[in-house]
Design an enzyme around this catalytic site. Structure first.
Site, mmCIF file in Angstrom:
data_model
loop_
_atom_site.group_PDB
_atom_site.id
_atom_site.type_symbol
_atom_site.label_atom_id
_atom_site.label_comp_id
_atom_site.label_asym_id
_atom_site.label_seq_id
_atom_site.Cartn_x
_atom_site.Cartn_y
_atom_site.Cartn_z
ATOM 1 N N ASN A 65 -1.427 -2.007 -13.329
ATOM 2 C CA ASN A 65 -0.530 -0.866 -13.513
ATOM 3 C C ASN A 65 -1.301 0.402 -13.851
ATOM 4 O O ASN A 65 -0.879 1.502 -13.499
ATOM 5 C CB ASN A 65 0.501 -1.147 -14.607
ATOM 6 C CG ASN A 65 1.539 -2.146 -14.157
ATOM 7 O OD1 ASN A 65 1.667 -2.451 -12.972
ATOM 8 N ND2 ASN A 65 2.281 -2.676 -15.103
ATOM 9 N N ASP A 112 -3.150 2.469 -4.543
ATOM 10 C CA ASP A 112 -1.952 1.654 -4.379
ATOM 11 C C ASP A 112 -2.286 0.330 -3.688
ATOM 12 O O ASP A 112 -1.742 -0.711 -4.031
ATOM 13 C CB ASP A 112 -0.903 2.431 -3.584
ATOM 14 C CG ASP A 112 0.434 1.733 -3.536
ATOM 15 O OD1 ASP A 112 0.856 1.178 -4.568
ATOM 16 O OD2 ASP A 112 1.068 1.755 -2.471
ATOM 17 N N HIS A 134 6.339 0.178 -7.037
ATOM 18 C CA HIS A 134 7.302 0.723 -6.083
ATOM 19 C C HIS A 134 7.978 1.981 -6.627
ATOM 20 O O HIS A 134 8.316 2.884 -5.859
ATOM 21 C CB HIS A 134 8.341 -0.336 -5.700
ATOM 22 C CG HIS A 134 7.774 -1.416 -4.842
ATOM 23 N ND1 HIS A 134 7.540 -1.266 -3.498
ATOM 24 C CD2 HIS A 134 7.372 -2.663 -5.147
ATOM 25 C CE1 HIS A 134 7.025 -2.376 -3.012
ATOM 26 N NE2 HIS A 134 6.909 -3.240 -4.002
#
Length: 147
Positions: A65, A112, A134
């Protein structure tokens, strides 16, 4: 949808607002949901070797993250710069900002792609991480349309 079943049994000022939004079947579906990635595009196939090598350089303590967030922050900065340069978005941004925004978008899509590889490398994949990923994808898309 079962809008009439209270979530909690105690009484209070907010009891009237505490309703179950999802049915038991809906909650079960969420609990058993399994993500299935789409097919790779030709661009994915071309860039995947680079992404794989880059992800191997990431330290194992780096949370996936955080990889996603580090990729998003430059996009947020270019959005803010675009807003400062043209608060009403009635005029075109300076050319340097357009190039910077493009470079930041490439950086974001690289990060990403690397975050999922990092999650699999470290065994830290989670539905919350997927939601975070997302969600930032959506914010990036919106900020790119604004800049």
């Amino acid at each position: 949808l079962n809008l009439g079943a209270p979530v909690c049994n105690h009484t209070g000022a907010f009891e009237a607002m505490a309703f179950a939004v999802l049915s038991k079947e809906g909650l079960e579906h969420i609990a058993t949901h399994q993500y299935k990635a789409g097919k790779y595009t030709p661009l994915d196939n071309a860039l995947n070797p680079f992404w794989t090598k880059a992800a191997k350089v990431l330290p194992p303590w780096l949370a996936p993250n955080l990889v996603t967030l580090l990729g998003f922050l430059p996009n947020l900065a270019t959005y803010i710069l675009a807003w400062i340069c043209s608060p009403t978005f009635q005029t075109a941004p300076p050319r340097w900002l357009a190039f910077l925004t493009s470079a930041c978008l490439y950086f974001y899509q690289t990060m990403d792609a690397m975050d999922g590889k990092q999650a699999r490398q470290t065994g830290s994949s989670s539905p919350l991480g997927q939601l975070f990923d997302h969600g930032l994808d959506c914010l990036t898309s919106m900020s790119q349309h604004s800049a």
